[in-house]
Design a protein around this motif. Structure first.
Motif, mmCIF file in Angstrom:
data_model
loop_
_atom_site.group_PDB
_atom_site.id
_atom_site.type_symbol
_atom_site.label_atom_id
_atom_site.label_comp_id
_atom_site.label_asym_id
_atom_site.label_seq_id
_atom_site.Cartn_x
_atom_site.Cartn_y
_atom_site.Cartn_z
ATOM 1 N N THR A 181 0.841 -1.197 0.000
ATOM 2 C CA THR A 181 0.000 0.000 0.000
ATOM 3 C C THR A 181 0.879 1.251 0.000
ATOM 4 O O THR A 181 2.042 1.217 0.423
ATOM 5 N N GLY A 233 -4.983 1.746 -0.459
ATOM 6 C CA GLY A 233 -6.022 1.044 0.284
ATOM 7 C C GLY A 233 -6.836 2.006 1.128
ATOM 8 O O GLY A 233 -6.357 3.073 1.527
ATOM 9 N N ASP A 234 -8.061 1.576 1.448
ATOM 10 C CA ASP A 234 -8.839 2.402 2.383
ATOM 11 C C ASP A 234 -8.330 2.187 3.812
ATOM 12 O O ASP A 234 -8.809 2.823 4.751
ATOM 13 N N SER A 235 -7.304 1.322 3.976
ATOM 14 C CA SER A 235 -6.573 1.248 5.244
ATOM 15 C C SER A 235 -5.986 2.625 5.571
ATOM 16 O O SER A 235 -5.612 2.897 6.715
ATOM 17 N N ASP A 282 -8.646 1.771 -3.972
ATOM 18 C CA ASP A 282 -9.627 1.002 -3.198
ATOM 19 C C ASP A 282 -10.932 1.787 -3.114
ATOM 20 O O ASP A 282 -10.946 2.932 -2.640
ATOM 21 N N LYS A 295 -10.300 -1.604 -6.644
ATOM 22 C CA LYS A 295 -10.555 -2.811 -5.846
ATOM 23 C C LYS A 295 -11.849 -2.591 -5.072
ATOM 24 O O LYS A 295 -12.120 -1.471 -4.618
ATOM 25 N N HIS A 341 -11.954 -8.719 -3.546
ATOM 26 C CA HIS A 341 -11.398 -8.822 -2.182
ATOM 27 C C HIS A 341 -12.338 -9.711 -1.368
ATOM 28 O O HIS A 341 -13.489 -9.340 -1.135
HETATM 29 O O1 KIV Z 1 -7.101 -1.230 2.420
HETATM 30 C C1 KIV Z 1 -6.166 -2.030 2.331
HETATM 31 O O2 KIV Z 1 -5.007 -1.731 2.608
HETATM 32 C C2 KIV Z 1 -6.480 -3.372 1.879
HETATM 33 C C3 KIV Z 1 -5.415 -4.404 2.006
HETATM 34 C C4 KIV Z 1 -5.334 -4.834 3.417
HETATM 35 C C5 KIV Z 1 -5.614 -5.539 1.075
HETATM 36 O O3 KIV Z 1 -7.568 -3.624 1.445
#
Ligand code: KIV
Length: 291
Positions: free
Chosen positions: A32, A53-55, A93, A123, A147
């Motif tokens: 990421t 990522g939405d992380s 994401d 994603k 996912h």
């Molecule tokens: O948002 C994110 O970083 C993710 C990964 C954990 C795959 O979806």
């Protein structure tokens, strides 16, 4: 900037590269990034793909979950990543509620990731319930990564961040979902926090590559949250993360040294300061005295 690993010497990674890596049994690497300097570093490290990522919501914006992340947050950070990475396949994401309410809205939001934010693909989370949305987005010419498994946007439905597909019916459902996503047109699927045997079985059954996170070594590729791998996110570290650095501790150490240097008068020193020539200084003093 130019260096032996300069991105100008490498070919852009595409969804076709993903497929041919699977065919040739070469592992796909993905990490990421949410900002320009990290994207630059990940690209120079020759990682195949960057997931914005939405992380982001948890490791950068400080939320408890990924749920508060908005389309505007994602677009803003994707743009920064696209300015930093020129070779990696860039995957944006889709945040919570950007693709669940209607197919039209999902296609429009997916389009923004490519048109405004410089991403190559999107994603989204979920299995059979996403079939129509995936088909519509792919139909608009936008590559989609699926996912499955632990899908953090469904944390409340899943009852927490827990491993998925751990019994026979749940495992069978995950396999079916993976096949449905492949049929719907996904070019790849993230498998998150599922048993190693199941991830390997799904990877062998699918023609498209699987990217694992907490899903063992049998996937076609691996992804981690860069802040976890670098030890930048101090709140917690999932069991499946290997920490390659402890940058949070290093950051605090460096910041403390700065504080001590300022308090002791060691910073700024002459080498970090600018001086006027004697003549200019004298002229300045002369001009202020004569007023
Ligand atoms: O948002 C994110 O970083 C993710 C990964 C954990 C795959 O979806």
């Amino acid at each position: 900037m130019s260096s032996p690993t300069s991105s100008t010497e490498r070919k852009k990674v595409t969804t076709h590269t993903f497929r041919s890596k699977k065919t040739q049994d070469e592992s796909i690497t993905m990490l990421t990034a949410y900002d320009y300097p990290t994207a630059l570093a990940v690209d120079l490290a020759e990682i195949d793909s960057i997931l914005v990522g939405d992380s982001l919501g948890m490791v950068v914006l400080g939320y408890e979950t990924t749920l508060p992340v908005t389309m505007e947050d994602m677009i803003h950070h994707c743009k920064a990543v696209a300015r930093g990475a020129k070779v990696a396949l860039l995957v944006g994401d889709m945040p919570f509620m950007s693709y669940q309410a209607s197919v039209d809205e999902a296609v429009r939001n997916a389009g923004r990731f490519l048109q405004e934010a410089g991403m190559d693909a999107v994603k989204l989370e979920g299995g059979r319930e996403r079939r129509t949305v995936v088909e519509a987005i792919v139909g608009a010419g936008i590559p989609v990564m699926g996912h499955l498994g632990l899908t953090p946007q469904s944390v409340h439905q899943l009852g927490g961040y827990r491993a998925q597909g751990k019994n026979a019916p749940a495992a069978k459902r995950l396999l079916e979902d993976a096949i449905i996503l492949q049929e719907a047109g996904c070019f790849s699927i993230v498998l998150e926090t599922i048993p190693t045997q199941l991830a390997q079985y799904i990877s062998e059954k699918l023609e498209i590559p699987t990217i694992g996170i907490g899903a063992g070594a049998g996937c076609d590729g691996q992804v981690l949250v860069t802040h976890d791998l670098l030890g930048l996110f101090d709140r917690f570290t999932p069991r499946f993360v290997k920490k390659y650095a402890n940058l949070h501790a290093e950051m605090v150490h460096a910041l403390r040294q700065y504080k001590v240097d300022v308090e002791n008068g060691h910073f700024p020193s002459q080498e970090h300061s600018f001086e006027m020539s004697h003549d200019d200084w004298d002229a300045f003093l002369g001009s202020v005295k004569s007023e």
